[in-house]
Design a protein around this motif. Sequence first.
Motif: not given
Lengths: 203, 646, 338
Positions: A94-120
Motif C-alpha cells: 500500500l505504498d503510494r509513492s513506490a507504486t507510483t514510481r514503478w508505474l511511471v517506469i512501467l509506462s516508459v517501458c510500455s512505450l519502449v515495447l511499442c518501439a520494440v514491436r515496430t522493429v519486430d
Amino acid sequence: MTKRERVTVDVTELPTVVFGHRALLWWGTWGFAVAEGMTLVLSIATYFYLRRNFQAYPPQGYPRPDWIAPTVGMAIFLATCIPAYLVKKSAVRLDRSATTRWLVILSVCSLVLCAVRTVDFYALRVLWMTSAYGSIQWVLLGFHGSLLLIEVAEVIGTTALFVNGPVLPRHYPDACDIGNYWYFLVLSWLPIWFIVYIGPRIW
Amino acid sequence: MTAPTLVIGEPVPVDDRAEREQMDRVWGSKPGFWGWLTTTNHKEIGKRYITTAFIFFLLGGIEAAMMRTQLSRPENSFLGPDKYNQIFTMHGTTMMFLFAVPIMEAIGLYFVPLMVGTRNVAFPRLNAFGYWLFLIGGSFLYVQFFLNTGPDVGWFSYVPLSGPQFSPGKRADTWAQTITFTEIVAIVGAIELIVTIFKQRAVGMSLNRIPIFVWAMLVTAFMIMFAMPAVATASMYLALDRLVGTHFFNPAEGGDVLLWQHMFWFFGHPEVYIIFLPATGLVSTMLPAFTRRPVFGYPAMVLALISVAFMAFGLWVHHMFATGIPQLAASFFTATSTMIAIPSGVQIFCWLATIWSGRPRFATPMLFILGFIFLFVIGGVTGVMIASVPFDLQVHDTFFIVAHFHYVLVGGAVFPLFGAIYYWFPKVTGRMLSEKLGKWNFWLFLIGMNMTFFPMHWLGFYGMPRRVYTYLASTGWGPLNLLASVGALVIAISVIVFLVNVVTSLRHGEIAGDNPWDADTLEWATTSPPPPYNFLHLPVVQGRSALWDEGDEHQVAVGTSTERREVLLTTTLDAQPDSRESHPHDSIWPLAMALAIGVLFITAIFTPLALPIGAVLGFIAFAGWAWPTRQDVESESDEKVSLEGA
Amino acid sequence: MAGALLACAGCSLHNTQNALDASGPQSQRIEGLWWLFLPIAAVVWVIVIAVMLWGAARKRSPREGMETRGGAEVVVRDEARDRRMTRIVAGGVIVTVVILFLMLVADFRVGQALTMAPGTQAVPIKVTGHQFWWEVQYPDSVPNKTVITANEIHIPVGVPVVMELTSLDVIHSFWVPSLTGKKDLLPGYRRSLWFRADTPGVYRGQCAEYCGLEHAKMSVLVIAQKPQDFEAWRAAQLDSATTPSDSLALRGKTVFMGTTCVMCHSISGTSAAATAGPDLTHVGSRRMIAANTLPNTDANLYAWISDPQRIKPGVLMPATKLDPRDMQALVAYLRHLK
C-alpha cells in the motif's frame, strides 16, 4: 415471505479490499487473458496448418526474418517484468509513492515495447500480402501488438491516477492485476517470438 | 427513520419498511431516461437482453416464414436467388448469433445472481457494456440488411465464396464484423457468469450445492471462453483477406480453404452445446417444481454437463466429412461424435427417473419439458446417424441435416426456453401467464414443429440439397415442401398465441406472489419482481434445494453495508464468508465505451482510419469508466484492507 | 407411422435422384446403414417416450407419499427407491453404450467397403467445378483422346469410375444420391471419389455445397449405359465438329464465330477455344442445357441464349442480343453439334 428469518452470520468484520484471487478483478483480468490467449493459440495452430502448404518456409525467394533485433527485443520484454514485479510488491505494501514510481517506469517501458514491436515488424522482412506466410507472421505480431497497445493505455491511465488522482484503497489490488496481465503479455510473446523468428531457421 | 440493527442469533424483525427504503435508495437506478441509460442492475439489463434477443428470434422467424413461402412450390417466384440467399444467411446468423446464445446468457445474467443469493453480477458496468454492444452489433447487421448490404454467404460463410474475389462489396464484411461484436458480447457474459458463480455465492452454497442450472451456466461460460475466440479469429482472417490483401484462404498463395472450415467448426460445434447446455439447465431447474422432488442423480448430472463440455471440442470435423479428410481422422471424429450421446443419455435417464419417482403437475412449463424430450430424442438419434461418415456423405448439406438440427435446436433449446418463460414470467413481472393460452401455444408449436421438420428427413434422402432458392417440379419435392411450409404457418400461429399471452398477461395476468410454483431455488425467496437489491438480507444456504432443505426457518447473513453498494464474497469451493467488495454506481461510461467500440468496428470495414479514431474514443471511454468519481471517493474513504493471500 | 407413409410416397416419385433407391454399391451400402439405423432409432425413441409418458401419467401408490419440507409439499425421500433407480439408470447407460458400439461397428465396416479402391480397371474422369456448371474430362494417356464435355457424364454400367474432383473458383460438391455419397470440389485440392452404377439409367445429381446465386440450379446428369454404348458415345465425343451443310446452321456458325460466344466457349474443329464456359462441341447431343435446368429444345436454347439471367439470375453468362433470324440460325448450328 411467510417463513421466519433468523440471522446466523454476521460479516461486519470482514475486510472490504482484498488481494489476489480473493478479489473480483483478479478473476476478470485472468478471464480476458484466457480468451485472448486462446486466440493466440489458434493463430499459432494456423501457422503450423499453413506451413503444410509450403515446401520451403519462408517460400522460395523470400528472405528469412532477421532474428537478432527481435531477440534483443525479447530480452527487453523479459526485463520489463522487473518493474512489473516491483509495481506489485509496492502495491501490496500500500505504498503510494513506490507504486507510483514503478508505474511511471512501467509506462516508459510500455512505450519502449511499442518501439520494440515496430522493429519486430520490420524484422519480418515481408509484407502481409506476400503469401500466406507473410499474412500469418503479421497477424501473430499484430494480434499480440493489439494486446500490447491496450495494456499501454491501461498502464498509462493507472499511472496518471497514481500520480495525480484520488487513489482509493481498491486501486492497490488493481495495480497488482496490471502486473499480472503484464506477465501474461510477456509470457505469451515468448512462444510467438520463437515461432516467428527462430522457427523459419529450424523447420 | 433508521433501520433497526440486526443481531446474530436473533429473529429478523417483521417491519422492514425503513430498511427496504434505505436499500432502494442505495441500489435503485436513477429515474427517467438517464436512469435507463446508466443502470447497472443485472435484472434491468437482463430483461433488455432477453427482450432484444427475443425480437431477433421473431425477425429470424419472419425470415424462416419467407423461406418456407418461397419453397412451398417448385420454381416459385416469391423470392429471387439474391433475396433468398440473403434471407437464409440472415436467418441462420440471427438465430445462432443474435438469439440463441444471447438469450441463454441473458437468462443466466438475470437468474444466476438470484439463484446463488447475491445482489448483482460481478462486474455490473461490464454487463451494461455487453448489452449495449449487443444492441449495436445486432442493429448494425439489420441496418445493412435493409440497405441491401446484408450478408448472403450463409451463416457459416465458407471461403472462397465469402472471400474478396467472389463476394465483392461489403456484405461479407458486415457478417464478419457482426461476428466480432457478438463474440465479444458472449465472452463478456461468460466472464460475468464465471466470476459471479465462483466468488459471490451465498454462505453455505458450496460447489456441491449449487443448482444444476448454475452448473450448466458455469460450464457453458467456460465453453464460450474457449470456443468464441475461434470464430473471432476466423472472421478476423476473413476481414483481413477481404480488406487488406492477406492470403489466409487463397490457395494460390499458400492459403487454405479448409483452414476456414476447421477454424469455424472448432467454434461451431461447441456453439451448439453452448446453446443446448443452458437449455438442459433450464429443464433441471423446472423439473423439481413440477415433479415435487429434486432432480435425480445430481453428481451424474453435473459430470454429464462437464463431460459434454469437454467432448464438444473434439467433434468439429464431423462437419467436414465430405471434404476428403483422411479416413483415420474421420473415424476418430465419428467415435467422439457418437460418444457424446452417452452423457446426453445420462441426463435424459436422470430426468425420466425424476419424472417417474415424482408427483407430476402438468402446468405449461412441464408440457414444454415433455415436448423437449419428445423432440430432442429424435434429433439426438439422427445425430448419432450422421456421426457415421458414409451415412453423412449422403445426407450432408441436405434437408436431412436441416431436420436434424432443428429438432435438436428448436426441440432441445427453444422448447425449454418457452417453458422457462412460462416458469419465470411470474418472477420477472409479478404476474402469471395464462395456462389456457399456454396449452394452445404448446400444442400448436409441437404439431407445427413436426409438420415442418419431419418431412425434411425424407427430402434429404430424395436429393434436396440445402440453401436452394428453388427446385424443379420434376424432382417431385413439391408435396413434402408444401407440408413443411404449412407446418411453418402452424409454428407462426403458436408464436402469435404466445405473444398475445405475454401482452395480455402483463396487464391482466393473475398476481403471482413470491413463489407460485412452490419451487426450491433462491430466486423464489424474494418478491416478484425482485427488488433492485434482490434480497433484503443475504440468504444462508443449507442444502442443494435451498428452500426445501432449510426447514421452517430462513437463515440470513447480515453485515454488508446499507450505506453503499456492497456484495459479499465467499470462498470459491466452500462458500464461507471471505470479504465484502464495493460495487460501482450507475454510470454512462459503459454505453460510451460500447459506442466507441461500435464506431471502431463498423467504420473499420470502410476505412483503416477507424483504428486510430476508435482507439482515441475507446481511451476516452475507458478513462471515464475507470477514473474515480466524487461519489466513489466519498463512499470508499474508509476501507478495511486485508493483505492475506496477496 | 407418418414417416413410413411419407417414405413410400417419395419412393415412387423418382428413382433417379434418390438415396433410398440405390443403383450402385456405394449408395446401396449406405442405404443398408439407414435401414439398420432407422429401426434402432425408432425403438429407442419409442421406449424413451413410453417411459416418459408412463412415468408422468402412472397412478402413484399410497406408499409414495408426500411430506412437507421447508414449507413445501414434496415427495418423500426414499433411499431404497433411489438406489433401485440408480441401478436402472446405470443399466440404461450400459445398453446405450452397447447400441452405440454396434452402430459404430456397422458404420466402420461400411466405411471400409466404400473407401477401398475398386479392384478392376476403373474409368478415370476429371470433374472441375465452376460457378454454376460442371467441367467434365475423360483423360487418356494419349492427349488428343481426352474427351472434354460439360454437365452430362456418361459411364459404363457395372464398371467402376474414379473421379478426380477440384474447383477453379469456390467450393462445390458432387452428389448423385442414387449412386454415391458426395464429395466436395475444393479449390487448391484434388479429391477422389469412386463409384459404380449397376443398373442402366439416367441419374440426376445436384451441387451440394452452397456456391453462390445459382447453386440451386447447378445439376449434373450421370447416364449409365451398356459398356458398348458408352464406348460408342465416347468415340463420338472425340470427333471434332463438322461444318454444317444446312444453310441455316451454316449461317449460325458464322453468327457464333462473330459474337461474344467465342469469348467463353470452345468448339473443337473451329477456332473457338475459350474455356471460361462449357465446351459446346457436342452440345446438341446433351439432354438438357444450363447445367440440367431446361430440356435441350430449340425453344429453350433460344430463350437461354437471349437472356440467361431470366432463367438463372446470377449465372455468369451475359445476355446475347441478336436479331431473331440470327438467333434461329445460331440455335440450328448448336442443334447440329451432336
